[in-house]
Design a protein around this motif. Structure first.
Motif, PDB file in Angstrom:
ATOM      1  N   VAL A  29       0.845  -1.198   0.000  1.00 53.93           N
ATOM      2  CA  VAL A  29       0.000   0.000   0.000  1.00 53.93           C
ATOM      3  C   VAL A  29       0.878   1.244   0.000  1.00 53.93           C
ATOM      4  N   TYR A  42      -4.306   7.630  -1.794  1.00 54.65           N
ATOM      5  CA  TYR A  42      -4.605   6.199  -1.791  1.00 54.65           C
ATOM      6  C   TYR A  42      -5.742   5.836  -2.740  1.00 54.65           C
ATOM      7  N   LYS A  43      -6.635   6.765  -2.991  1.00 56.88           N
ATOM      8  CA  LYS A  43      -7.706   6.507  -3.964  1.00 56.88           C
ATOM      9  C   LYS A  43      -7.088   6.346  -5.355  1.00 56.88           C
ATOM     10  N   LEU A 119      -8.048   4.038   2.753  1.00 56.11           N
ATOM     11  CA  LEU A 119      -8.005   3.223   1.549  1.00 56.11           C
ATOM     12  C   LEU A 119      -9.248   2.353   1.466  1.00 56.11           C
TER      13      LEU A 119
END
Length: 190
Positions: A29, A42-43, A119
């Protein structure tokens, strides 16, 4: 002859079980930036990826500043971790996506979620089923499937390249090992 058929059948079963891991991907991530409240959208990071059952998400973070909380869709939308499904604080959290549906994660540190440290991913089905989880931090996913959140993300720099090939190459290595083991078994039969 019956013994040879049994060994061929056993070898095929070994190959079938090993092939499940070939298709699982380990996503880090935020890529090299990790799980942080600075510089990662994070999108955007998740938008170019197709997550499947059996894939893993690895969250790398500074434990003095961050944690990972798995939350419901409504808690994700309101940046609340008070009813977290599970909270992780080990600095290298690995979570296996074991069911079809949406998963929601955020940093429970005050102000981090509202600044974009959250997230949402949706796992689609996998033809091979769910492979065994790896790592001591793997935990079960959130409850029922739901639709992706429409919460806007904080603008940031473009998403870095993902490391999907790492998980795939690891699975390929396991598959080749199982193939070689099967060849050895078959070699002793014929």
């Amino acid at each position: 002859m019956a013994k040879a058929i049994a060994l061929v059948g056993s070898s095929f079963l070994i190959l079938l079980l090993a092939s499940q891991t070939v298709f699982a991907t380990d996503y880090t991530v935020g890529d090299a930036s990790g799980w942080t409240n600075f510089g990662v959208d994070y999108k955007t990071w998740a938008s170019g990826k197709t997550f499947k059952v059996g894939d893993t998400l690895t969250f790398n973070y500074d434990t003095s500043t961050h944690q990972v909380a798995e939350v419901s869709e409504s808690d994700y939308g309101s940046c609340s971790s008070s009813n977290a499904i599970k909270t992780y604080s080990d600095g290298k959290t690995k979570i296996t996506l074991s069911k079809v549906g949406s998963y929601y994660f955020l940093c429970p540190t005050a102000g981090h979620c509202s600044s974009g440290m959250k997230l949402q991913v949706t796992a689609s089905g996998s033809s091979g089923g769910s492979p065994p989880s790896s790592g001591s931090s793997s935990k079960s996913p959130s409850g029922s499937p739901s639709t992706p959140s429409t919460t806007p993300a904080t603008p940031s720099s473009p998403a870095p390249k993902d490391n999907a090939a790492v998980g795939v190459s690891s699975g390929v290595t396991q598959f080749i090992g199982a193939l070689l083991a099967s060849a050895l078994v078959l070699g002793f039969v014929f």
